[in-house]
Design a protein around this motif. Sequence first.
Motif, PDB file in Angstrom:
ATOM      1  N   THR A  32       0.818  -1.217   0.000  1.00  0.00           N
ATOM      2  CA  THR A  32       0.000   0.000   0.000  1.00  0.00           C
ATOM      3  C   THR A  32       0.854   1.270   0.000  1.00  0.00           C
ATOM      4  OG1 THR A  32      -0.194  -0.124   2.405  1.00  0.00           O
ATOM      5  CG2 THR A  32      -1.977  -1.121   1.109  1.00  0.00           C
ATOM      6  N   ARG A  84      -6.066   2.440  -3.503  1.00  0.00           N
ATOM      7  CA  ARG A  84      -7.332   2.027  -2.891  1.00  0.00           C
ATOM      8  C   ARG A  84      -7.402   0.509  -3.034  1.00  0.00           C
ATOM      9  NH1 ARG A  84      -7.818   6.526  -1.089  1.00  0.00           N
ATOM     10  NH2 ARG A  84      -9.704   7.737  -0.995  1.00  0.00           N
ATOM     11  N   PRO A  85      -7.017  -0.227  -1.993  1.00  0.00           N
ATOM     12  CA  PRO A  85      -7.040  -1.691  -2.075  1.00  0.00           C
ATOM     13  C   PRO A  85      -8.454  -2.239  -2.221  1.00  0.00           C
ATOM     14  CG  PRO A  85      -5.777  -0.937  -0.176  1.00  0.00           C
ATOM     15  CD  PRO A  85      -6.494   0.255  -0.736  1.00  0.00           C
ATOM     16  N   TYR A  87       1.509   0.169  -6.261  1.00  0.00           N
ATOM     17  CA  TYR A  87       0.895  -0.226  -4.988  1.00  0.00           C
ATOM     18  C   TYR A  87      -0.592   0.110  -5.027  1.00  0.00           C
ATOM     19  CZ  TYR A  87       0.978   4.725  -3.781  1.00  0.00           C
ATOM     20  OH  TYR A  87       0.769   6.083  -3.781  1.00  0.00           O
ATOM     21  N   TRP A  88      -1.341  -0.450  -4.087  1.00  0.00           N
ATOM     22  CA  TRP A  88      -2.790  -0.208  -4.002  1.00  0.00           C
ATOM     23  C   TRP A  88      -3.022   1.141  -3.347  1.00  0.00           C
ATOM     24  CZ3 TRP A  88      -6.054  -3.042  -6.644  1.00  0.00           C
ATOM     25  CH2 TRP A  88      -5.680  -4.337  -7.002  1.00  0.00           C
TER      26      TRP A  88
END
Length: 181
Positions: free
Chosen positions: A132, A141-142, A138-139
């Motif tokens: 994150t 917003r996962p 990277y996420w």
Amino acid sequence: MTAPAEALPTGAEVMQHLVESAGVARQPAADMADLAEVIRTLLAVDARRDTRVRLGGNLFDVVITSSAPQARGAVALMDEIQGGCGPVIEDPENGWYYWLVPPGSSARWVLHPHAVCLGEPHTITLPSLNRTVPPGPYWFRPPAQVSNRLVPLVPLREALAQIRPEPAPHAALAAQLGITF
């Protein structure tokens, strides 16, 4: 005297009988290999490994925009619209957001001055779910934060038209993928 009770079949015997009686139906469906690939892919992402996936099919397509500061305004707007924006990956190296949208969106996409939508036959590498923060994609917003909802295409398109994140990804994607928009 009572008659001796017949021995009941074992679970394995019952399963074997069911398999044998299934006939043609027991043949794997033509799309089962695709389903198995999707399941392996999603399990790999969940197991904290980056995983390359094909866009389209039954998973998702992707809308690509700048990740410049004004693009965060589009995420905030989608937070309001969706009650929490759907999954978005940030790629700091390229300066892009990858918005995960419903599959088939690329077929309905109309040229947009600030975004590109890709589906089949393209691929994307999904970062592991625990990534994150940078380095690397990277996420932002996962998926876990948003109950695995995707970003709805029409509200996203409208938000991007309002916010106008720059620079647009068209030229860079055309050079990278060898396609024109």
